[in-house]
Design a protein around this motif. Structure first.
Motif, PDB file in Angstrom:
ATOM      1  N   ILE A 127      -8.702  14.810   5.054  1.00 12.15           N
ATOM      2  CA  ILE A 127      -9.458  15.832   4.013  1.00 12.15           C
ATOM      3  C   ILE A 127     -10.173  14.733   3.035  1.00 12.15           C
ATOM      4  N   PRO A 128     -11.591  14.746   3.006  1.00  5.42           N
ATOM      5  CA  PRO A 128     -12.197  13.809   2.078  1.00  5.42           C
ATOM      6  C   PRO A 128     -11.760  13.700   0.417  1.00  5.42           C
ATOM      7  N   ALA A 129     -11.955  12.476  -0.136  1.00  8.49           N
ATOM      8  CA  ALA A 129     -11.805  12.629  -1.304  1.00  8.49           C
ATOM      9  C   ALA A 129     -12.622  13.664  -2.251  1.00  8.49           C
ATOM     10  N   PRO A 140     -12.514  -8.051  -7.790  1.00  7.45           N
ATOM     11  CA  PRO A 140     -11.628  -8.457  -6.649  1.00  7.45           C
ATOM     12  C   PRO A 140     -11.288  -9.887  -7.086  1.00  7.45           C
ATOM     13  N   THR A 141     -10.040 -10.278  -6.642  1.00  4.97           N
ATOM     14  CA  THR A 141      -9.402 -11.603  -6.763  1.00  4.97           C
ATOM     15  C   THR A 141      -9.250 -12.187  -5.522  1.00  4.97           C
ATOM     16  N   THR A 142      -9.615 -11.558  -4.452  1.00  6.54           N
ATOM     17  CA  THR A 142      -9.738 -12.208  -3.256  1.00  6.54           C
ATOM     18  C   THR A 142     -10.931 -12.187  -2.690  1.00  6.54           C
ATOM     19  N   ALA A 143     -11.507 -12.866  -1.598  1.00  5.69           N
ATOM     20  CA  ALA A 143     -12.405 -12.695  -0.965  1.00  5.69           C
ATOM     21  C   ALA A 143     -12.452 -12.250   0.713  1.00  5.69           C
ATOM     22  N   GLY A 144     -12.596 -10.966   0.722  1.00  6.38           N
ATOM     23  CA  GLY A 144     -12.325 -10.599   2.163  1.00  6.38           C
ATOM     24  C   GLY A 144     -12.266  -9.087   2.422  1.00  6.38           C
ATOM     25  N   THR A 145     -11.751  -8.072   1.530  1.00  7.78           N
ATOM     26  CA  THR A 145     -11.551  -6.966   1.839  1.00  7.78           C
ATOM     27  C   THR A 145     -12.742  -5.708   1.671  1.00  7.78           C
ATOM     28  N   GLY A 146     -13.605  -6.175   0.798  1.00  9.85           N
ATOM     29  CA  GLY A 146     -14.821  -5.569   0.526  1.00  9.85           C
ATOM     30  C   GLY A 146     -14.656  -4.210  -0.322  1.00  9.85           C
ATOM     31  N   SER A 147     -13.315  -4.104  -0.423  1.00  9.36           N
ATOM     32  CA  SER A 147     -13.096  -2.676  -1.160  1.00  9.36           C
ATOM     33  C   SER A 147     -13.776  -2.470  -2.189  1.00  9.36           C
ATOM     34  N   GLU A 148     -14.368  -3.276  -3.012  1.00 11.29           N
ATOM     35  CA  GLU A 148     -15.253  -3.263  -4.329  1.00 11.29           C
ATOM     36  C   GLU A 148     -16.524  -2.373  -4.099  1.00 11.29           C
ATOM     37  N   LEU A 149     -16.681  -2.426  -2.702  1.00 11.71           N
ATOM     38  CA  LEU A 149     -18.037  -1.557  -2.354  1.00 11.71           C
ATOM     39  C   LEU A 149     -17.821  -0.516  -1.469  1.00 11.71           C
ATOM     40  N   SER A 150     -16.544  -0.343  -0.768  1.00 10.46           N
ATOM     41  CA  SER A 150     -16.466   0.619   0.281  1.00 10.46           C
ATOM     42  C   SER A 150     -16.371   1.912  -0.373  1.00 10.46           C
ATOM     43  N   LYS A 151     -16.304   2.828   0.761  1.00  6.01           N
ATOM     44  CA  LYS A 151     -16.142   4.257   0.076  1.00  6.01           C
ATOM     45  C   LYS A 151     -14.646   4.786   0.946  1.00  6.01           C
ATOM     46  N   GLY A 152     -13.553   4.177   1.221  1.00  8.04           N
ATOM     47  CA  GLY A 152     -12.520   4.177   1.628  1.00  8.04           C
ATOM     48  C   GLY A 152     -11.384   3.641   0.593  1.00  8.04           C
ATOM     49  N   ARG A 158       5.275   5.748   3.911  1.00  7.53           N
ATOM     50  CA  ARG A 158       6.536   5.089   4.343  1.00  7.53           C
ATOM     51  C   ARG A 158       7.193   5.942   5.131  1.00  7.53           C
ATOM     52  N   GLU A 159       7.533   7.259   4.714  1.00  4.98           N
ATOM     53  CA  GLU A 159       8.198   8.276   5.415  1.00  4.98           C
ATOM     54  C   GLU A 159       7.640   8.414   6.688  1.00  4.98           C
ATOM     55  N   LEU A 160       6.348   8.841   6.750  1.00  5.29           N
ATOM     56  CA  LEU A 160       5.780   9.121   8.014  1.00  5.29           C
ATOM     57  C   LEU A 160       5.520   7.795   8.907  1.00  5.29           C
ATOM     58  N   LYS A 161       5.633   6.638   8.159  1.00  2.89           N
ATOM     59  CA  LYS A 161       5.228   5.568   8.884  1.00  2.89           C
ATOM     60  C   LYS A 161       3.846   5.807   9.515  1.00  2.89           C
ATOM     61  N   ILE A 162       2.690   5.889   8.675  1.00  2.00           N
ATOM     62  CA  ILE A 162       1.628   5.764   8.965  1.00  2.00           C
ATOM     63  C   ILE A 162       0.701   5.058   7.889  1.00  2.00           C
ATOM     64  N   LYS A 163      -0.343   4.704   8.367  1.00  2.00           N
ATOM     65  CA  LYS A 163      -1.304   4.161   7.540  1.00  2.00           C
ATOM     66  C   LYS A 163      -2.758   4.320   7.833  1.00  2.00           C
ATOM     67  N   GLY A 164      -3.344   4.814   6.930  1.00  2.00           N
ATOM     68  CA  GLY A 164      -5.025   5.295   7.140  1.00  2.00           C
ATOM     69  C   GLY A 164      -5.981   5.220   5.931  1.00  2.00           C
ATOM     70  N   GLY A 165      -6.934   6.104   6.051  1.00  2.00           N
ATOM     71  CA  GLY A 165      -7.928   5.839   5.061  1.00  2.00           C
ATOM     72  C   GLY A 165      -8.236   7.351   4.492  1.00  2.00           C
ATOM     73  N   ILE A 166      -8.185   7.369   3.000  1.00  2.00           N
ATOM     74  CA  ILE A 166      -8.862   8.615   2.645  1.00  2.00           C
ATOM     75  C   ILE A 166     -10.395   8.160   2.175  1.00  2.00           C
ATOM     76  N   ARG A 167     -11.386   8.819   2.608  1.00  2.00           N
ATOM     77  CA  ARG A 167     -12.628   8.675   2.385  1.00  2.00           C
ATOM     78  C   ARG A 167     -13.852   9.588   1.682  1.00  2.00           C
ATOM     79  N   GLY A 168     -14.637   8.981   1.211  1.00  2.00           N
ATOM     80  CA  GLY A 168     -15.527   9.898   0.554  1.00  2.00           C
ATOM     81  C   GLY A 168     -16.589   8.898  -0.450  1.00  2.00           C
ATOM     82  N   LYS A 169     -17.732   9.547  -0.420  1.00  2.00           N
ATOM     83  CA  LYS A 169     -18.767   8.724  -1.405  1.00  2.00           C
ATOM     84  C   LYS A 169     -18.223   8.302  -2.761  1.00  2.00           C
ATOM     85  N   SER A 170     -17.525   9.204  -3.444  1.00  2.06           N
ATOM     86  CA  SER A 170     -17.023   9.378  -4.546  1.00  2.06           C
ATOM     87  C   SER A 170     -16.022   8.051  -5.022  1.00  2.06           C
ATOM     88  N   LEU A 171     -15.286   7.417  -3.653  1.00  4.53           N
ATOM     89  CA  LEU A 171     -14.486   6.498  -3.992  1.00  4.53           C
ATOM     90  C   LEU A 171     -15.228   5.075  -4.218  1.00  4.53           C
TER      91      LEU A 171
END
Length: 379
Positions: A127-129, A140-152, A158-171
């Motif tokens: 479900i989008p943001a 950003p204090t690192t040079a790599g993730t690009g999260s400062e511009l991304s929409k994710g 930990r309980e479900l042992k999953i990792k993934g993205g919440i996405r949306g232009k608002s992010l």
């Protein structure tokens, strides 16, 4: 040649620019109660956190609260706790200081504070943001993730042992202050890992079926910059010119993340990270030699171009492409297998089931069983 390009984030880039950038954004800070989100303890111990709190208040924030995350794989429980703090204290601005984990945690907090459903539902059901969330300023204090511009926002459960993205232009952050001086204190391992993440963004957005003429040019520029400067930092971490160029390459790839996205390795790393707790970049590194081998078979001309820009070398077979990538990773100290990361062969089927998103954007993504094949080859 038709394409649409969007970069909704206002960017301040350079070295030692944070103070001036915040002053220039005084109108956005005035009268705000801010939550400053960070991860780890280093930023608190070296006074960076306190200095940023002071600068925010000097430029108009009425109060600056803090919330500290715990590691490289931010949990939805942490984001929800931060979201409760936002609501409890009437926060109306979020500031993220740190690497991708801090910025993603801040994005998750913004969603938690604005959404009427759980972050788990956002993560598991795709479900989008919400379209209206609090504004975010990313430093950003690192040079790599690009999260400062991304929409994710990449989060783990930990309980479900999953990792993934919440996405949306608002992010996408409203403002990004990319100050290369923040990266000067990064230790070697973190420098190499985040730098390789930026390279992975560049290679994958170049090879992606969603690439366009503009994104390809940005990708190739980033590949060349990283190929020239990441090895320099392996030899000399104090090379500040190389630091700035790595920050620039990472920022460029934040634009590509927003507009083009990634390919198979990023989607396949999330189950690795969830199963082992290992860093994003190490999971990517384990996959990359075997993945680039398959990409050579699917789009040899583009893969050859990647290596021309990265290493000034031209592989003439899929096997040679795999070897060149493995050797490059070995020079950076990042060459590992999935087994070394803690993945067991019996877990592969379950990991494949947890891969989400459209893998057909990857040139090799149409092959039946490609994800299982790559996991097994990377063991």
């Amino acid at each position: 040649m038709n394409f649409t390009w969007e970069v909704p984030t206002r960017i301040h880039f350079g070295t030692h620019i944070c103070e001036g950038a915040l002053a220039a954004e005084r109108n956005c800070l005035k009268g705000c109660k801010a939550l400053l989100v960070y991860t780890g303890h280093t930023l608190r111990e070296n006074d960076t956190l306190a200095k940023l709190q002071g600068l925010l208040q000097e430029n108009g924030c009425t109060e600056v609260l803090t919330y500290g995350g715990h590691g490289a794989n931010p949990e939805i429980s942490e984001a929800e706790a931060a979201g409760k703090q936002i609501l409890k204290h009437g926060v109306n601005l979020i500031v993220a200081l740190g690497g991708g984990s801090a910025i993603d945690l801040a994005k998750g907090a913004a969603v938690a504070a604005a959404s009427n459903i759980s972050l788990r539902d956002h993560l598991v059901k795709g479900i989008p943001a919400p379209s209206a969330i609090l504004p975010l300023i990313a430093l950003p204090t690192t040079a790599g993730t690009g999260s400062e511009l991304s929409k994710g926002a990449i989060l783990s459960d930990r309980e479900l042992k999953i990792k993934g993205g919440i996405r949306g232009k608002s992010l996408a952050p409203k403002i990004a202050i990319v100050d290369a001086s923040f990266t000067w204190s990064m230790p070697e391992k973190l420098t190499m890992e985040t730098g390789f993440d930026a390279l992975a963004h560049a290679i994958e957005s170049y090879l992606s079926r969603k690439a366009n003429l503009h994104s390809e040019q940005l990708s190739l520029q980033a590949i060349r910059l990283i190929g020239e400067n990441l090895p320099k930092l392996k030899r000399d971490l104090s090379d500040r010119e190389a630091r700035e160029k790595m920050s620039y390459a990472s920022m460029l790839m934040g634009m590509n993340l927003y507009n083009v996205g990634n390919c198979l390795p990023h989607r396949m790393q999330y189950p690795i990270g969830a199963a082992t707790g290992t860093s994003h970049a190490m999971g990517l590194a384990a996959l990359y030699p075997v993945w680039i081998k398959e990409e050579y078979r699917a789009c040899p001309d583009k893969v050859m171009n990647v290596f021309r820009y990265l290493l000034n070398r031209t592989p003439h077979s899929a096997q040679e492409a795999e070897e060149l990538m493995a050797n490059f990773l070995m020079e950076l100290g990042l060459c590992v297998s999935l087994e070394e990361l803690g993945v067991k062969e019996g877990e592969i089927a379950a990991m494949v089931e947890k891969i989400s998103g459209d893998i057909s954007v990857d040139p090799a993504g149409g092959e039946d069983g490609i994800c299982s094949k790559l996991y097994i080859a990377a063991m």
